[in-house]
Design an enzyme around this catalytic site. Structure first.
Site, PDB file in Angstrom:
ATOM      1  N   LYS A   2     -10.070 -16.515   0.269  1.00 16.20           N
ATOM      2  CA  LYS A   2      -9.695 -16.033   1.599  1.00 16.20           C
ATOM      3  C   LYS A   2     -10.962 -15.577   2.304  1.00 16.20           C
ATOM      4  CE  LYS A   2      -6.909 -12.766   0.450  1.00 16.20           C
ATOM      5  NZ  LYS A   2      -5.993 -11.636   0.650  1.00 16.20           N
ATOM      6  N   ARG A  79       0.781 -11.103 -10.310  1.00 16.99           N
ATOM      7  CA  ARG A  79       2.099 -10.894 -10.908  1.00 16.99           C
ATOM      8  C   ARG A  79       2.477 -12.021 -11.869  1.00 16.99           C
ATOM      9  NH1 ARG A  79       5.100 -10.669  -5.248  1.00 16.99           N
ATOM     10  NH2 ARG A  79       3.098  -9.656  -4.836  1.00 16.99           N
TER      11      ARG A  79
END
Length: 219
Positions: A2, A79
């Site tokens: 990003k 996660r």
């Protein structure tokens, strides 16, 4: 990767803050050697870079317990490894499981930079962690596990999606993790806010003192 304004790519070193807290607590607990308690410290470590084997939006992953996960957001990657760590942890037949992670920006939006959010399916475990956090001077706030929000994680092509909608993002992240713990009292601490001190330009070590105090009281 990003890139660009707001990406914080240069600060991604703090995105392993949960693992760092676990390792720090392991060192401290090992030195203190409290009697009558066994602790397993688990870190789900892997490289997080672009490659020809990197996952893509739309991919279906299979966790180690066989559950399938539709990847809608590749930035919700922590996660995915944490899910397998929870599965592995439960196979060790522990009395309690506590996970820590810099899991969501949504938790920072909810609680700011000083408080960690804590979710648990067990009131006794939640109370123990809050007591240890308070005694250790680390700010923590119990957050709700809203079962109806699990609808956000439903997938038409897999058992669940790796993200829900924008609303309640830290809650749906906790609900995602809960899918990988079947019977053991469990708590999840999202420490994305207090893990980093922007003014000092470094990590805070958040979570270590709480974990050490918690473990010591289990002896």
């Amino acid at each position: 990767l990003k890139a660009g304004a707001g990406s914080m790519i240069e600060l991604m070193k703090f995105d392993m803050g949960g693992s760092a807290a676990v390792l720090g607590a392991a060192q401290a607990v090992g030195s203190l050697a409290p009697e009558g308690v066994q602790v397993d410290f688990i870190v789900a470590a892997c490289e997080n870079m672009l490659s020809d084997k990197a996952m893509r939006p739309g991919d279906i992953l299979t966790a180690s317990n066989g559950k399938t996960i539709e990847v809608l957001n590749t930035d919700a990657e922590g996660r995915l490894t944490l899910a397998d760590a929870l599965i592995y942890a439960e196979k060790l037949n522990p009395d309690k499981i506590v996970d820590l992670a810099t899991l969501t920006g949504a938790c920072i939006i909810s609680l700011g930079n000083e408080y960690a959010g804590m979710w648990s399916d067990n009131d006794e475990l939640a109370a123990e962690l809050l007591d240890s956090a308070k005694g250790s001077g680390e700010k923590m706030w119990r957050m709700p596990l809203v079962e109806s929000y699990k609808e956000e994680l439903k997938s038409k092509i897999a058992d669940l999606k790796n993200v829900g909608g924008r609303a309640g993002g830290s809650i749906t992240a906790a609900l995602f993790l809960k899918e990988f713990v079947t019977k053991t009292p469990w708590a999840h601490i999202d420490m994305a806010g207090p893990v980093w001190d922007a003014k000092a330009g470094g990590s805070t070590g958040y979570g270590v003192r709480t974990l050490v105090d918690f473990v010591s009281k289990q002896a």
